[in-house]
Motif scaffolding. Sequence first.
Motif, PDB file in Angstrom:
ATOM      1  N   SER A  20       0.856  -1.220   0.155  1.00 49.70           N
ATOM      2  CA  SER A  20       0.047   0.074  -0.186  1.00 49.70           C
ATOM      3  C   SER A  20       0.793   1.374   0.122  1.00 49.70           C
ATOM      4  O   SER A  20       0.510   2.275  -0.865  1.00 49.70           O
ATOM      5  CB  SER A  20      -0.914   0.003   1.211  1.00 49.70           C
ATOM      6  OG  SER A  20      -2.082  -1.074   1.175  1.00 49.70           O
ATOM      7  N   ASP A  43      -5.496  -0.860  -4.791  1.00 46.64           N
ATOM      8  CA  ASP A  43      -5.039  -1.518  -3.607  1.00 46.64           C
ATOM      9  C   ASP A  43      -6.047  -2.448  -2.879  1.00 46.64           C
ATOM     10  O   ASP A  43      -6.854  -2.183  -2.398  1.00 46.64           O
ATOM     11  CB  ASP A  43      -4.717  -0.301  -2.730  1.00 46.64           C
ATOM     12  CG  ASP A  43      -4.001  -1.049  -1.546  1.00 46.64           C
ATOM     13  OD1 ASP A  43      -3.543  -2.079  -1.499  1.00 46.64           O
ATOM     14  OD2 ASP A  43      -3.691  -0.098  -0.561  1.00 46.64           O
ATOM     15  N   GLU A  44      -5.669  -3.703  -3.278  1.00 46.84           N
ATOM     16  CA  GLU A  44      -6.826  -4.792  -2.933  1.00 46.84           C
ATOM     17  C   GLU A  44      -8.134  -4.607  -3.208  1.00 46.84           C
ATOM     18  O   GLU A  44      -8.936  -4.468  -2.160  1.00 46.84           O
ATOM     19  CB  GLU A  44      -6.225  -5.109  -1.460  1.00 46.84           C
ATOM     20  CG  GLU A  44      -4.840  -5.688  -1.246  1.00 46.84           C
ATOM     21  CD  GLU A  44      -4.802  -6.289  -0.077  1.00 46.84           C
ATOM     22  OE1 GLU A  44      -5.523  -7.020   0.529  1.00 46.84           O
ATOM     23  OE2 GLU A  44      -3.795  -6.037   0.761  1.00 46.84           O
TER      24      GLU A  44
HETATM   25 MG    MG Z   1      -2.021  -2.872   2.025  1.00 49.00          MG
END
Ligand code: MG
Length: 249
Positions: free
Chosen positions: A41, A170-171
């Motif tokens: 991240s 991000d995910e």
């Molecule tokens: Mg992360």
Amino acid sequence: MIELLGVHKSFGANEVLRGVSLEVAAGEVVVVLGPSGSGKSTLLRTINHLEKVDRGFISVDGELVGYRRAGRRLHELKEREILEQRAHIGFVFQNFNLFPHLTALENVVEAPIAHRRPRGQVYAEGRELLARVGLADKEDAYPRQLSGGQQQRVAIARALATKPKVVLFDEPTSALDPELVGEVLDVMRDLARTGTTMVVVTHEIGFAREVADRVVFLDAGVVVEEGTPGEVLDHPVHERTRAFLSKVL
Ligand code: MG
Ligand code: ADP
């Protein structure tokens, strides 16, 4: 399109990125894998100015985003320049981050309107984007009236609304119920097919295998291994990559 060279980032004594270098070509899809806490991240956030790097160099489409080398004379961007550059970088968060008090369409058009683009055109493009993510009939719905998968598709439409040069994910499916993951991955697959430059942090190995041009394995703030999906996923060279894959595959 994206170039990172020797990027370092610490939070206090915790050195989270320890010299990350990465190049992403125009139209390329790069999937970043790595254990929790490995700095994935933070890596995306530095590209988008959500975190300042301590040293290293980042550029997006030739425009300097980060700092000059080795911490000697840092090139500090002004807030105005940061906002300007961020408009060229779409970001899709794990938790959607939609404005709860705005409808789907209002969420999508918010940034281009703030950039003072003509309203009529912006709204027309916003509707096209919602149609593209399969939500033409939801333009007046508020986030709380939408499923997680629908909210994330609105968030993707919103990320595209400024016509970014790159989109960072991000995910994007980690917060979704399993049955809603597929509809979001379908939209991302479509984006990849149409030549969008994408960096995707995800644990969806099937998506990486099918869609990624390149897979990067990050561990403890360094790129341990990178290559084609076949190389990294099927024939990992490093023990740390193997150990990680044995847990997620
Ligand atoms: Mg992360
Ligand atoms: P990942 O996304 O791979 O799980 P992160 O980049 O979120 O990893 O975090 C890497 C490390 O940096 C973790 O130890 C985390 O606690 C720390 N970290 C991330 N953001 C911050 C912050 N804003 N302040 C302090 N520590 C942070």
